[in-house]
Design an enzyme around this catalytic site. Structure first.
Site, PDB file in Angstrom:
ATOM      1  N   SER A 168       0.833  -1.204   0.000  1.00  0.00           N
ATOM      2  CA  SER A 168       0.000   0.000   0.000  1.00  0.00           C
ATOM      3  C   SER A 168       0.861   1.245   0.000  1.00  0.00           C
ATOM      4  CB  SER A 168      -0.852   0.078   1.261  1.00  0.00           C
ATOM      5  OG  SER A 168      -1.766  -0.939   1.306  1.00  0.00           O
ATOM      6  N   HIS A 170      -2.531  -3.554  -6.591  1.00  0.00           N
ATOM      7  CA  HIS A 170      -3.003  -3.106  -5.277  1.00  0.00           C
ATOM      8  C   HIS A 170      -4.507  -3.303  -5.151  1.00  0.00           C
ATOM      9  CE1 HIS A 170      -3.867   0.244  -2.241  1.00  0.00           C
ATOM     10  NE2 HIS A 170      -3.276  -0.725  -1.593  1.00  0.00           N
ATOM     11  N   GLU A 185      -5.740  -0.997  -8.277  1.00  0.00           N
ATOM     12  CA  GLU A 185      -4.732  -0.107  -8.845  1.00  0.00           C
ATOM     13  C   GLU A 185      -3.553  -0.949  -9.357  1.00  0.00           C
ATOM     14  OE1 GLU A 185      -5.075   4.049  -6.356  1.00  0.00           O
ATOM     15  OE2 GLU A 185      -4.286   2.324  -5.287  1.00  0.00           O
ATOM     16  N   ASN A 235      -5.921   5.958  -1.851  1.00  0.00           N
ATOM     17  CA  ASN A 235      -5.656   6.254  -0.436  1.00  0.00           C
ATOM     18  C   ASN A 235      -5.190   7.690  -0.257  1.00  0.00           C
ATOM     19  OD1 ASN A 235      -6.414   3.780   0.426  1.00  0.00           O
ATOM     20  ND2 ASN A 235      -4.354   2.923   0.500  1.00  0.00           N
TER      21      ASN A 235
END
Ligand code: NAD
Length: 681
Positions: free
Chosen positions: A419, A440, A452, A490
Site C-alpha cells: 500500500s 493493489h 490499482e 488512499n
C-alpha cells in the site's frame, strides 16, 4: 433457409416450415446493442412480416455473446433534448407494438445477455425461451443510468411476472438467470442449447397458451393496493438513494402507482418521465461513468495475457482474500505463508464461503481443489502471476522478490500488493527490476471493484499491460497509477478522512459529520468509513503520506489507536459496533458547533484538492482516470461524475477561491493545489 432481405445488422431468413428468423448481428461489434440504424432495419423487417405474414417470427441473436444487451448507450448519450428523447422512444415503442400486433406467433430466442431494450423487445413477443446457462442474464438495468425502461417494459414486465419481482428488477437493475426467469414466468422455457431450436419451432407451430401473470397480480389492478405497495417501495428506495440525487426509481414507482399495467397511459408515462430524466445531470454523469468503466476495460484489452496459475505469498487479510478471489474465478492458486496454520484459516474460510454461495456439492469440490496450500512456495516455479501480500516490511519484500525472480518462469508477472512502499525500493535486489509491478487490491477484495495497477520508474511497459489484462481477467476494473505514496485512492481519501476526525476533535458528533457527507452523495460517511477500514490502518496510511504532503494527524485518531479502539474490528472506534452495525445516536439530539454546509465544504474541498494534486502529478494519466478511480474505489457520489468533473462543473476558479478562503480560516492544509491555476489558464 432462404434469405429474405439483406440488412447491415440483421439476418432475415425463412426456414422450411415457413417461419421467419430474424438474427441480430450488430455490424462491427462483439455485443448486440440497439442503435437507430439497427432499429430502422428491424422496423422494416417487422413491416415485411406484417405485409406477408410468415408461419411465425423468431427473433434471435447471431452472436455468442448474447441476445441483446440493450439500447446502445452511445445513442442514449445523444439524447440531449426532450425532442430527441421522444423520437427515440417512439421508435422503440412503435417496433414493440408492431411485433405485438403481428398476425402470426412470435418468439424471442434468448442466449446470454437480454437486458434493457433487449428484454423489452422480447416482452412484446408472444413467447420467450432462454438458454439454461450461467451466461444468460435477463434484466432492466436502466435505473443504473438514471433512467427507466422506455419501450414499454414498465408495463409489459409486471403483466407477466409477479409484481414484486418486476418492480425489484426495475428498481435495482438486478438481473435474473434463466432458471429464475422461468420461475418468475418471464420466459416460457429454460432449456439446454441443443434443444433450443427444436423447441422454438415447436412452440411456433403448436401455439401453446401464452404466459399469464400469477393470480395475486390482479390485486394491483386496484389503485389503493398499488398505493400501499408504492409507499413501502419508496421507503425502501429512500434507504439507498435520495430522490434529489437519483429521481429515476421514484419515477418508476410513481408511474406504476398511477397507471399499473394499463398500456396506453403507461407507455405515455414512460415517455413523459424520460423526457425529464434522460436530459438531467444525474443521467449525463451516470452515462459518463458507464463510458469511464469501458475506457478502463479497453486499456486492459491491449494485452491478451491470460493466467492459469497464481501464486500468492502471505495468507493474511489481503493474501487470503486475493487467493480466494482468484480461485473463485477458476484459476489454480498456490498459497504460501510461513506457517501452515495461517493457510489453514484461509482454506476454512474458503470452504465456508463456497458452501454459502454454491448449492451443488461437486462444484464446491471443484473450487476447493483450486486452492492449494504451499508452505514451501513450490508454486512459484509454475505460476503465471506471483502476488506478494506479506506485511509492510521493505527488507522482507525485497528478499521475497529476489528469490521469486530466480525461481519463476521468465514470463511470470511479479506483483506486490504493497500500500505504501515505493516499487523502486522493493525492486532493488532484483536482477531485472522492470519485472516488478504493483497490483493493489482494496479491502475487502470480494466487494471492491477497482484494483490499482502500479508502475515504478523501471516497470516494463509490457509487464504493465499484462498486469492490467490479468486484473480484468479477475473481473475487476484495473486502473494504471504511478508509484507514489498512497497511489491515487488512499491519497485522496486520507485528507478527507483526517478532516472528518479534525471536525470530531472540534466537537462535531460523528453522526453529523457522516450525515453531511451522505447528503453530498457519499455511500457512507467518513467517520463510519474510517471505523470500517480500521483506525490503525488509517493512521498508518496517514503516517506514510506525511513525506508527500502536509499531514496533521488529529489527536483523536492517535488516542483511539493507542487505546485499542480500532473501529469495527475491535467493536469500538468513533462508533460503538454491535452485530456488525454502528450504533448511532439520534440526530435530533445533536447540536453542531459548526454549520452543516461548512462541514460538507471542509470534507469535500480537501477531497477535490487532493484529486487535483494527483492529476497534476500524473498519478493517473488523465482527469477521466482520476475520476474513474475515485468513483469505483470510494463510491464518490456517482451522480456528480467524479471529483474533477464535479469541480469543473462548479468551475475550477470558484473551487480555488473557496480553498483560499478556507486556508485563511483553517490553515495551510486548504491551500489550493497548483493544478487549479494551471488548468484555469
Ligand atoms: P497481514 O499481516 O494480515 O498478513 C501478512 C501475512 O504475511 C501473514 O500471514 C504473515 O504470516 C505472512 N508472511 C510474513 N512474512 C512472510 C514470508 N516471508 N513468506 C510468506 N508469508 C509471510 O497483512 P495484510 O493486511 O494482508 O497486508 C499485506 C500487504 O497488503 C501489505 O503490503 C499491505 O500494505 C497491503 N494491503 C493491505 C490492505 C489492508 O486493508 N489490510 C489493503 C491493501 C493492501
Amino acid at each position: 433457409m432462404n434469405t429474405v432481405k439483406p440488412y447491415e445488422h440483421w439476418i432475415f431468413k425463412t426456414d422450411e416450415n415457413g417461419i421467419a428468423w430474424l438474427y441480430f448481428d450488430k455490424k462491427g461489434e462483439n455485443a448486440n446493442t440497439l442503435n437507430n440504424e439497427a432499429l430502422d432495419e428491424l422496423a422494416d423487417a417487422i413491416a415485411t412480416c406484417a405485409a406477408h405474414p410468415p408461419k411465425g417470427v423468431i427473433i434471435a441473436s447471431a452472436k455468442k455473446s448474447g441476445f441483446i444487451a440493450g439500447a446502445d448507450v452511445r445513442e442514449i448519450q445523444k439524447l440531449t433534448t426532450p425532442e430527441a428523447v421522444v423520437k427515440f422512444l417512439n421508435k422503440g415503442q412503435g417496433i414493440c407494438e408492431a411485433i405485438e400486433k403481428l398476425p402470426c406467433p412470435t418468439l424471442a430466442y434468448i442466449n446470454g445477455f437480454c437486458l434493457g431494450g433487449g428484454l423489452e423487445l422480447s416482452l412484446s413477443c408472444d413467447y420467450r425461451i432462454a438458454e439454461d446457462s450461467p451466461d444468460t442474464k435477463m434484466g432492466l438495468p436502466e435505473v443504473m443510468l438514471g433512467i427507466l425502461p422506455g419501450w414499454g417494459g414498465t408495463v409489459r414486465l409486471p403483466r407477466i411476472a409477479p409484481v414484486h419481482t418486476a418492480l425489484e428488477m426495475m428498481l435495482t437493475g438486478k438481473t435474473l438467470r434463466a432458471k429464475a426467469a422461468k420461475a418468475a414466468g418471464i420466459v416460457d422455457e429454460c432449456l439446454p442449447e441443443r434443444v433450443m431450436k427444436l423447441a422454438a419451432i415447436s412452440i411456433i407451430l403448436n401455439k401453446p397458451p401464452k404466459r399469464r401473470a400469477p393470480w395475486y397480480n390482479d390485486i394491483f389492478r386496484f389503485k389503493p393496493a398499488r398505493a400501499l405497495l408504492a409507499k413501502l417501495l419508496r421507503k425502501q428506495v429512500e434507504k439507498r438513494a435520495s430522490q434529489a440525487h437519483y429521481p429515476s426509481p421514484f419515477a418508476i414507482i410513481d408511474n406504476w402507482e398511477e397507471y399499473g399495467v394499463a398500456a396506453d397511459e403507461g407507455f405515455q408515462a414512460e415517455i413523459n418521465a424520460l423526457e425529464k430524466l434522460a436530459t438531467n445531470n444525474t443521467t449525463q454523469n451516470l452515462v459518463r461513468i458507464f463510458f469511464l468503466q469501458e475506457q478502463l476495460k479497453d486499456m486492459a484489452k491491449k494485452s491478451k495475457y491470460k493466467a492459469q496459475h497464481v501464486h500468492v505469498i502471505g495468507a493474511g487479510t489481503m493474501g487470503g482474500d486475493i487467493a480466494m478471489w482468484c480461485a473463485m474465478q477458476g484459476l489454480r492458486v498456490t498459497l504460501q505463508d510461513t506457517a501452515m496454520s495461517r493457510i489453514a484459516q484461509v482454506l476454512k474460510k474458503f470452504n465456508d464461503d463456497l458452501k454459502k454461495r454454491i448449492k451443488e456439492p461437486f462444484k464446491i469440490m471443484d473450487y476447493r481443489d483450486l486452492l492449494i496450500p504451499d508452505v514451501k512456495g513450490e508454486g512459484i516455479a509454475f505460476a503465471d502471476v506471483i502476488i506478494e501480500a506479506v506485511f509492510e516490511d521493505l527488507e522482507v519484500k525485497q528478499n521475497i522478490f529476489k528469490d521469486a525472480e530466480a525461481r519463476a518462469k521468465s514470463t511470470a508477472i511479479l506483483a506486490t500488493n504493497t500500500s505504501s512502499i515505493p516499487l523502486d525500493e522493493i525492486n532493488q535486489e532484483m536482477k531485472n527490476p522492470g519485472r516488478l509491478v504493483g497490483i493493489h487490491f482494496f479491502n475487502p477484495v470480494s466487494k471492491m471493484q477497482l484494483v490499482e495497477v502500479v508502475h515504478g520508474e523501471k516497470t516494463d511497459v509490457d509487464v504493465m499491460r499484462n498486469a492490467l489484462a490479468f486484473v480484468l481477467q479477475l473481473k475487476k476494473l484495473p486502473l494504471s497509477v504511478k508509484s507514489s505514496p498512497g497511489f491515487l485512492v488512499n491519497r485522496c481519501l486520507t485528507p478527507y478522512l483526517l478532516e472528518a476526525v479534525a471536525l470530531y476533535d472540534e466537537g462535531v458528533s460523528p453522526v453529523l459529520i457522516d450525515r453531511a457527507a451522505v447528503k453530498f452523495g457519499m455511500p457512507m460517511g467518513p467517520i463510519e468509513l474510517a471505523d470500517v477500514v480500521g483506525l490503525d490502518i488509517c493512521l498508518s496510511v496517514a503516517d506514510h503520506l506525511k513525506e508527500k504532503m502536509e499531514v496533521k494527524i488529529p489527536e483523536a485518531l492517535v488516542e483511539k489507536v493507542k487505546s485499542g479502539n480500532l473501529g469495527k474490528k475491535s467493536g469500538n472506534g468513533f462508533y460503538k459496533w454491535q452485530a456488525g452495525k454502528a450504533v448511532k445516536s439520534h440526530l435530533s439530539q445533536q447540536i453542531s458547533p459548526i454549520p452543516e454546509n461548512v462541514i460538507e465544504s471542509r470534507l469535500i474541498l480537501r477531497f477535490l484538492n487532493e484529486a487535483m494534486a494527483c492529476l497534476r502529478e500524473n498519478i493517473a494519466a488523465s482527469a477521466d482516470e482520476v475520476d474513474a478511480g475515485i468513483i469505483f474505489a470510494t463510491g464518490f457520489a456517482p451522480f456528480r461524475g467524479g471529483p474533477i468533473h464535479y469541480a469543473e462543473g462548479i468551475s475550477f476558479e470558484r473551487v480555488q477561491k473557496e480553498l483560499k478562503e478556507y486556508a485563511k480560516i483553517y490553515g495551510e492544509r486548504f491551500a489550493p493545489d497548483l493544478g487549479w491555476e494551471e488548468l484555469n489558464k
